[in-house]
Design a protein around this motif. Structure first.
Motif, short mmCIF file in Angstrom:
data_model
loop_
_atom_site.label_atom_id
_atom_site.label_comp_id
_atom_site.label_asym_id
_atom_site.label_seq_id
_atom_site.Cartn_x
_atom_site.Cartn_y
_atom_site.Cartn_z
N SER A 141 0.82 -1.21 0.00
CA SER A 141 0.00 0.00 0.00
C SER A 141 0.86 1.26 0.00
N THR A 187 2.47 9.88 -5.26
CA THR A 187 3.08 11.15 -4.86
C THR A 187 4.23 11.54 -5.78
N ALA A 203 7.48 8.26 2.40
CA ALA A 203 7.04 6.91 2.01
C ALA A 203 8.23 5.97 1.87
N SER A 205 2.40 1.87 -3.38
CA SER A 205 1.43 2.46 -4.32
C SER A 205 1.28 3.96 -4.07
N THR A 206 1.22 4.33 -2.79
CA THR A 206 1.13 5.75 -2.44
C THR A 206 2.36 6.50 -2.91
N GLN A 207 3.52 5.88 -2.76
CA GLN A 207 4.77 6.51 -3.19
C GLN A 207 4.77 6.78 -4.69
#
Length: 292
Positions: free
Chosen positions: A13, A21, A259, A16-18
């Motif tokens: 997760s 961003t 992240a 994926s956020t990294q």
């Protein structure tokens, strides 16, 4: 203690956020270059307009059109708050809203009647908690393509000049974020109506010569002042757009770095948990073999 599956899901997760961003950082960096160029290109014109206004204001003295001389009262203030339509830009919107809140509270403490016009969604959302009863109008920037703020600036300018001529307020102040560089955006409060040249606006040295205006200084100012107000609003919109992209790029860069650090910490935690589980299984196997 979370299981290995939970840790693995969380690592996925965060990765994926990294990616998100990082992509937002690259998009903001691309938009920043265009926005910065547009803001820089608009400054000389806005400064020259201010210089012309300063010279005409000196020649007309205390008289002149109402947009320059004012109503003679200082009772009703219109505070125009300019922020972004989107968040995820660090403290960009919060700093402008903070200055707007301070400006409104200062005017109210002085016994002034305050009205608020908002430009951009985020500032309106923040100020609505305390000042929703003061809202009079809102201008959305969602339809703006690229850095073409000319139509939006004219809309705001017309709303302000028409409201002033109708006697709805005596003074209009624009609160926005002035772009300095990628790391510095300065929340600024600028008086728009009655129009006055910014501090430090150069007064043109005529070398003793005198201009003769046709038809007159007052007539020229009648035409020039609405354009001057529109120009200042447009310049502020371009400055705000550049500041928004710079702040978003910086915020997304920080988020990407955070992240990365979190993924590193989670991987370490995952490896330790996995090693502990393997050690436990080996102990169980050895203990079972010894018992046999």
């Amino acid at each position: 203690m979370p299981s290995l599956k939970d840790l693995k899901n969380r690592i996925g997760s965060v990765k994926s956020t990294q990616k998100i961003t990082k992509a937002m950082q690259l998009v903001a960096a691309a938009k920043l270059k265009r926005a910065q160029d547009a803001a820089t290109a608009a400054r000389p014109y806005a400064e020259r307009m201010a210089a012309v206004l300063a010279n005409l204001a000196v020649s007309t003295g205390q008289g002149g059109p109402k947009l320059l001389s004012g109503t003679g009262r200082d009772e009703v203030h219109m505070v125009v708050v300019m922020t972004a339509e989107r968040g995820l830009a660090g403290g960009f919107n919060a700093y402008v809203a903070k200055l707007a809140r301070q400006t409104i509270q200062k005017l109210q403490s002085e016994g002034k009647t305050v009205k608020v016009m908002t430009i951009g969604k985020k500032g309106r959302e923040v100020l609505a908690r305390d000042f929703s009863s003061l809202f009079t109008s809102h201008v959305s920037l969602t339809d703006v393509k690229g850095n073409d703020f000319s139509e939006a600036a004219m809309t705001v300018g017309q709303m302000l000049t028409q409201g002033f001529e109708a006697g709805e307020f005596d003074v209009a102040t624009l609160v926005y974020s002035q772009f300095k560089n990628v790391l510095s955006q300065i929340p600024t409060a600028q008086q728009l109506i009655p129009a006055k040249a910014p501090e430090g606006a150069p007064v043109i040295d005529l070398g003793g010569a005198q201009y003769i205006y046709e038809p007159s200084e007052e007539a020229i100012l009648e035409t020039l002042l609405p354009r001057y107000i529109n120009t200042q609003i447009l310049s502020a919109m371009l400055e705000s757009s550049a500041g928004e992209q710079a702040s978003r790029m910086t915020a997304m860069d920080n988020a990407t770095r955070n992240a990365k650090d979190l993924i590193k910490a989670l991987n370490l935690k995952y490896n330790r948990a996995r090693q502990a589980q393997i050690t436990k299984e080996l102990i169980e196997i050895i203990s079972g073999a010894e018992a046999l």
